[in-house]
Scaffold this motif. Structure first.
Motif: not given
Length: 170
Positions: A136-158
């Motif tokens: 999430w912390q890695g992706l969030a900066p790339s969304l700074a100047k967009t209309p996106v106001t929230w982000l959910r990141l999911e990681v599945e291991e199995t």
């Protein structure tokens, strides 16, 4: 009073889910436990999914241009792919660089990994919860100047075991 055609409620939200087959990485790790030894070193084929949300679309009718977001997710996955993931912030681990290797001591266990096959993560533990927040912390900066106001990141291991991290964007 009837609502105008095309009008959107003030509380309405758009969301865009991105879950491509190649949003994945294979990595080795061990989880540290509070009152027990750590897991044995093992690996997973992790899957990553992102949901982006916001109350408005841009002039082209999109929440965000997806190509740069997908490229950012793929880059984050590539940085972890075929690596041994080590929790750099864990007080339980002793880390020491030794030439072209990284020595990791965990209690009575000693590991030596080729340094170019290790990714040191700024985390206290390598769990799916911590990986979700890290991505999430890695992706969030790339969304700074967009209309996106929230982000959910999911990681599945199995299959059937995943963790999500969700937060408003700064």
């Amino acid at each position: 009073m009837a609502r105008e055609a095309g009008a959107v409620s003030a509380s309405a939200q758009f969301s865009l889910r991105l879950a491509k087959e190649d949003f994945a990485f294979a990595a080795a790790h061990f989880t540290l436990f509070p009152d027990a030894p750590a897991e044995r070193l093992h690996g997973h084929n992790y899957r990553v999914r992102a949901v982006l949300g916001g109350p408005a679309l841009d002039r082209e009718g999109m929440l965000v241009a997806v190509a740069p977001v997908k490229a950012a997710i793929r880059a984050l996955c590539a940085a972890l792919d075929e690596r041994v993931l080590i929790a750099e912030k864990s007080p339980k681990l002793e880390l020491k660089r030794d030439g072209d290797g990284l020595c990791v001591r965990l209690g009575a266990r000693d590991y030596r990994f080729p340094i170019d096959e290790v990714t040191l993560l700024p985390l206290p533990n390598v769990t799916i919860e911590a990986l979700a927040q890290h991505l999430w912390q890695g992706l969030a900066p790339s969304l700074a100047k967009t209309p996106v106001t929230w982000l959910r990141l999911e990681v599945e291991e199995t299959a059937g075991q995943s963790a999500r991290y969700e937060s408003p964007l700064p």
